[in-house]
Design an enzyme around this catalytic site. Structure first.
Site, PDB file in Angstrom:
ATOM      1  NE  ARG A 174      32.534  39.209  -3.302  1.00 21.26           N
ATOM      2  CZ  ARG A 174      32.778  39.848  -2.176  1.00 21.26           C
ATOM      3  NH1 ARG A 174      33.368  39.231  -1.169  1.00 21.26           N
ATOM      4  NH2 ARG A 174      32.439  41.112  -2.034  1.00 21.26           N
ATOM      5  CD  GLN A 188      41.488  43.813  -0.055  1.00 21.99           C
ATOM      6  OE1 GLN A 188      40.336  43.518  -0.363  1.00 21.99           O
ATOM      7  NE2 GLN A 188      42.043  43.406   1.068  1.00 21.99           N
ATOM      8  CE1 TYR A 224      37.603  37.324   6.768  1.00 23.15           C
ATOM      9  CE2 TYR A 224      35.723  38.796   6.541  1.00 23.15           C
ATOM     10  CZ  TYR A 224      36.825  38.161   5.995  1.00 23.15           C
ATOM     11  OH  TYR A 224      37.144  38.362   4.659  1.00 23.15           O
ATOM     12  CD  GLU A 261      33.268  43.350   4.596  1.00 18.11           C
ATOM     13  OE1 GLU A 261      34.011  44.283   4.955  1.00 18.11           O
ATOM     14  OE2 GLU A 261      33.540  42.155   4.819  1.00 18.11           O
ATOM     15  CG  ASN A 295      31.922  39.499   3.077  1.00 12.96           C
ATOM     16  OD1 ASN A 295      31.540  38.616   2.311  1.00 12.96           O
ATOM     17  ND2 ASN A 295      32.568  40.566   2.649  1.00 12.96           N
ATOM     18  CG  HIS A 316      35.824  45.019  -2.275  1.00 12.49           C
ATOM     19  ND1 HIS A 316      35.577  43.661  -2.213  1.00 12.49           N
ATOM     20  CD2 HIS A 316      36.432  45.338  -1.117  1.00 12.49           C
ATOM     21  CE1 HIS A 316      36.028  43.184  -1.064  1.00 12.49           C
ATOM     22  NE2 HIS A 316      36.555  44.188  -0.376  1.00 12.49           N
TER      23      HIS A 316
END
Length: 590
Positions: free
Chosen positions: A132, A76, A374, A230, A372, A178
């Site tokens: 992180r 990312q 949200y 995740e 994680n 990731h």
């Protein structure tokens, strides 16, 4: 924003453009006043119906050793997609096929492959002591296999990042995976489907080799390791419905096979650290699991309550139960999938089975519980769902939705429900033996707009409300929350949405070849939150938070503070908001 202010008719503000200036302010004083005037006149936040008992501001602080962090991920932010001898990842492949919004790719992204010293300075300016980030497997092993050769440029890059962090008193928290699987491993072995004809542990062994290499080369300075980020996403979106990389479409079984192999690969990496490195490096290894909290739409309906429990077990328990509880999948998941097997006339369940040896190997392979979170969903019972096309969503036998008063962020799936995180943390404490919990991601998205959203009040409200709920979980409910990590340090490549959604505390200009970073108002708020370690009573920071609390919760000052009533109270609220925003953005910027 410029256009909206022009509509208000305030001509001096029409030239407002947020800029970063050398004295450390987000913008010049005149432009700041214009921006504040705009927010003062037009800002209306909607964050759900206010409950005076549930949603009240809790004053207090986190423990002195509480970890505050921000997070990013390799694909990312790094760019440099083929720099040195880096091999292609499955996300390189997907984005180069034009399957991301606007044809976006991560080829350059935030260009952190070159700009990492600047990123470290952003953290330092915010007073952060932890960061992180993730390592790209194909940047170290171009094919994913060490025997095919190591990319020394990649090793040097991560050594440089880690050393830059350490020299600025920032502790690295490193994620090994990731989502950017080496494309060669997907081509050779089916990735985490692991379809090698003779070696059924090949992907576990290869991930173990990669983890060992990272421990050997970086473990003298890295004390926090996260094996997978995740895995629910990789399994369901990557190997189930296949809209995420590596685009393997098998919604009946693919996600269950991939998840099974990810869990075993995680255990492999954990045991390698435990057996070979813990004694000398003295670090910690965990996994980061994501979960939306599921709340029953009708809490008085036993079936809805059971459905909400089933939803969370299929989501979080799928991975957490084997790793943190007993080495096996949740009982409700196994029972449901066995019933589905009978209904479908199959000889075996679509949910794989752990052997007794595997259960012992997997059980208790986490030094901390990475989380994680949200958003939250409302759950209803829909059992039994019988279909000719079974998949993970139908397997749960639930319906999901959202309350009409829950506001939605730019991401279509992200509804702002702060109390959900407290409920989820309590569930983890009760279900998995009261582990140390590290919140490794939490944040809110905005749309990519022109002019950009720099006075990101919705994000400030989000962090304010969610961190206060975390403090309630820690200080009232006695959940052992050890860390809170904001997603994200800066705007970045948001997977299939490309650069159309922004989660960052810092704005990144993706039209600028230099990928210039600019601080948003939320970065200033987060800096003060870290500095105060929470919401200490009688502090100036907490006073300003109090002034904003009712706006963030879409209520009135009289509702939060009953002694303030009528028109005078509403005017006081507006004045307080203007003062509060001014203070957060200007007075507290130092």
């Amino acid at each position: 924003l410029r256009r909206r202010i022009s509509v208000l008719g305030y001509r001096p503000c029409r030239q407002f453009v947020p800029v970063s200036v050398s004295n450390g302010s987000i913008m010049g004083l005149g432009k700041l006043i214009c921006a504040l005037l705009f927010v003062f006149l037009t800002y209306k936040s909607v964050h759900g119906a206010y409950d005076k008992t549930r949603d009240a501001l809790l004053k207090g602080t986190f423990p002195d050793d509480f970890i505050w962090s921000t997070a990013t991920a390799a694909y990312q932010i790094e760019g440099g997609w083929d720099a040195g001898r880096k091999g292609p990842s499955v996300w390189d492949t997907l984005s180069h096929q034009g399957k991301v919004a606007n044809g976006d790719t991560g080829d350059v992204a935030c260009d952190s492959y070159h700009k990492y010293p600047e990123d470290v300075q952003l953290m330092k300016q915010m007073g952060l002591k932890y960061y992180r980030f993730s390592i790209s497997w194909p940047r170290l092993f171009p094919t994913g296999e060490q025997q095919d050769g190591v990319n020394q440029d990649g090793v040097d890059y991560y050594n440089n990042v880690i050393n830059e962090l350490k020299s600025n008193d920032i502790e690295p928290m490193v994620t090994l995976f990731h989502w950017d699987l080496p494309q060669v491993l997907q081509d050779r072995y089916g990735g985490f489907i692991n379809n090698h004809t003779t070696n059924r542990t090949v992907i576990h062994d290869l991930f173990g080799d990669y983890a060992r290499f990272c421990y050997q080369n970086f473990g003298d300075r890295v004390k926090y390791w996260i094996t997978f980020n995740e895995p629910w996403i990789t399994a369901w979106l990557g190997y189930g419905i296949g809209n995420f990389a590596p685009q393997h479409n098998d919604p009946a079984e693919g996600q269950y096979i991939a998840a099974h192999n990810i869990i075993l690969s995680h255990a492999k990496a954990y045991h390698i650290y435990d057996d070979e490195f813990r004694a000398t490096q003295n670090g910690k290894v965990g996994i980061t699991l994501n979960c939306d909290w599921g709340t029953p739409k009708d809490p008085d309906d036993p079936k809805s309550v059971e459905a909400a429990e089933r939803y969370v077990q299929f989501f979080l328990g799928w991975f957490a139960n084997p790793i943190y509880k007993n080495g096996d999948y949740p009982e409700v998941m196994k029972a449901t999938m066995e019933r589905k097997r009978v209904e479908e006339g199959r000889a075996t369940s679509r949910l794989p089975v752990f052997t007794a040896e595997q259960m012992a190997y997997v059980n208790h392979t986490g030094d901390f519980f990475g989380l994680n979170h949200y958003t939250t969903v409302e759950v209803t019972d829909a059992s039994p769902i019988i279909t000719d096309n079974p998949n993970y969503d139908t397997d749960k036998d639930v319906g999901v939705g959202h309350a009409p008063d829950w506001p939605r962020a730019a991401s279509g799936w992200l509804y702002v429900v702060p109390w959900g995180i407290r409920n989820l943390l309590g569930f983890i404490r009760n279900e998995y033996g009261d582990p140390d919990v590290y919140i490794t991601e939490n944040g809110r998205s905005d749309h990519d707009e022109d002019p950009p959203i720099m006075m990101d009040m919705d994000r400030i409200c989000y962090y304010m409300m969610y961190t206060n709920e975390v403090m309630k979980a820690r200080n009232v409910d006695n959940v052992k929350v050890k860390a809170y990590t904001a997603w994200s340090l800066m705007d970045n490549f948001e997977w299939l949405e490309g650069y159309t959604e922004r989660f960052g505390l810092h704005y990144v200009d993706f039209n600028d070849p230099n990928r210039t970073r600019y601080p948003k108002a939320s970065s200033v708020f987060f800096k003060q939150l870290v500095r105060n370690n929470g919401y200490p009573a009688n502090s100036e920071f907490t006073k300003y938070v109090e002034n904003m609390w009712y706006f963030c919760h879409n209520t009135t000052e009289a509702e939060v503070y009953p002694t303030t009533t009528g028109t005078a109270g509403q005017l006081s609220s507006l004045s307080s908001l203007f003062i509060a925003i001014s203070a957060v953005v200007y007075r507290f910027i130092a």
